[in-house]
Design a protein around this motif. Structure first.
Motif, short mmCIF file in Angstrom:
data_model
loop_
_atom_site.label_atom_id
_atom_site.label_comp_id
_atom_site.label_asym_id
_atom_site.label_seq_id
_atom_site.Cartn_x
_atom_site.Cartn_y
_atom_site.Cartn_z
N TYR A 77 0.85 -1.19 0.00
CA TYR A 77 0.00 0.00 0.00
C TYR A 77 0.89 1.24 0.00
CZ TYR A 77 0.95 -0.71 5.00
OH TYR A 77 1.57 -0.94 6.20
N PHE A 79 2.63 4.70 1.10
CA PHE A 79 3.18 5.26 2.34
C PHE A 79 3.33 4.19 3.43
CE2 PHE A 79 2.19 9.02 0.02
CZ PHE A 79 3.10 9.96 0.46
N ARG A 80 3.87 3.05 3.03
CA ARG A 80 4.15 1.97 3.98
C ARG A 80 5.44 2.29 4.73
NH1 ARG A 80 4.24 -4.38 2.09
NH2 ARG A 80 4.23 -5.33 4.17
N THR A 82 6.19 4.68 7.40
CA THR A 82 6.40 6.12 7.26
C THR A 82 7.72 6.60 7.87
OG1 THR A 82 5.05 6.45 9.25
CG2 THR A 82 3.94 6.65 7.12
N THR A 117 4.59 6.27 -4.46
CA THR A 117 4.84 6.97 -3.20
C THR A 117 6.14 7.75 -3.28
OG1 THR A 117 3.63 5.35 -1.86
CG2 THR A 117 5.27 6.69 -0.72
N ARG A 157 -8.34 0.98 -0.18
CA ARG A 157 -7.52 0.45 0.91
C ARG A 157 -6.03 0.65 0.64
NH1 ARG A 157 -5.19 -4.11 -0.82
NH2 ARG A 157 -6.21 -5.40 -2.42
N GLN A 161 -3.37 5.45 3.44
CA GLN A 161 -2.33 6.16 4.20
C GLN A 161 -1.83 7.42 3.50
OE1 GLN A 161 -1.58 5.07 7.29
NE2 GLN A 161 -3.09 3.46 6.94
#
Length: 269
Positions: A77, A79-80, A82, A117, A157, A161
């Motif tokens: 996903y 912004f895993r 952070t 990202t 999902r 983030q």
């Protein structure tokens, strides 16, 4: 499961390890069987023995791709982790601000969440114009996830983030709970299918930063060591390797210098 299927699972497990570096320990055998059964049914094979036959004795490329894709873990996903991304943005990216070219490789990129990202972070930290001199390569062993990455469409999902301001700037709803990446972000991102176990890597130019997160712990120690060495070879002096904070390589013989958990640097004598 009968004895024939048990033998077939062991053959496929050995093939996976040799072919892709993906290792299923004994306690994960049931998980592997579940995934192999899905492939078996999709190709209308009578059992796992027939699946093993088409992998090892009489290879069929479509079967190989399906088995590797089903066996690899593609949960990811935006912004895993952070903490790692914040260090990348605040401590590593500023060193690239004046570079004519920014070259980054996201190995084992899955559906491209990490790649996009990174592009967002570069745009925010260095300015949108920096994307014009940025190339981010995303590679993965699974062909289906590479196709999804190239499409640039993501579920709610996956982007949960993403900070709201960045979501408004770089993502647009396209219906059915899906979002499309802006062309600004997508233009600097390229995706290719690649097996990390196939060395040497086919790159003419070195990278300043390599992301290789949440994949090394699926490899046997010997494959981990070989991969770390190969990644080192395609990174420029002073460049960086970013792994997951849960993947410690400090105990492995490696040319990388530890900086903090998840961050390593190529330091030349």
């Amino acid at each position: 499961m009968n004895a024939e299927d048990l033998r077939a699972v062991e053959r496929i497990r050995d093939w996976l390890s040799a072919r892709s570096g993906i290792h299923y320990a004994d306690h994960k055998r049931d998980l592997l069987v579940q995934r192999l059964r899905r492939v078996q049914r999709s190709f209308s094979h009578t059992g796992l023995e027939q699946l093993a036959h088409h992998l090892i004795v009489d290879p069929v490329s479509e079967v190989e791709i399906a088995v590797i894709s089903a066996s690899s873990t593609n949960h990811t996903y935006f912004f895993r982790e952070t903490d790692i991304l914040t260090r990348f943005r605040d401590h590593i990216l500023p060193g690239l601000a004046q570079r004519d070219e920014i070259r980054i490789w996201s190995a084992a990129c899955s559906t491209g969440d990490e790649v996009f990202t990174i592009a967002m972070l570069i745009s925010e930290a260095l300015g949108e114009s920096a994307l014009k001199r940025t190339t981010i390569l995303g590679t993965d062993i699974s062909a289906p996830v590479i196709e999804r990455a190239e499409a640039g469409i993501f579920l709610e999902r996956q982007i949960a983030q993403v900070p709201q301001d960045l979501r408004r700037r770089y993502l647009s709803p396209v219906g059915l709970g899906q979002y499309a990446l802006s062309d600004t972000i997508r233009k600097c991102c390229t995706f290719r299918r690649m097996n990390l176990k196939t060395v040497p890597y086919p790159f003419k130019n070195t990278f300043q930063i390599v992301f290789c997160r949440n994949v090394l712990y699926y490899f046997e120690p010997a494959d981990q060591i070989a991969t770390l060495s190969a990644l080192h070879g395609v990174t420029e002096p002073g460049g960086w390797l970013i792994t997951s904070v849960t993947e410690s390589i400090r105990d492995l013989p490696s040319p990388w210098q530890f900086v903090v958990n998840g961050v390593h640097q190529k330091v030349t004598p």
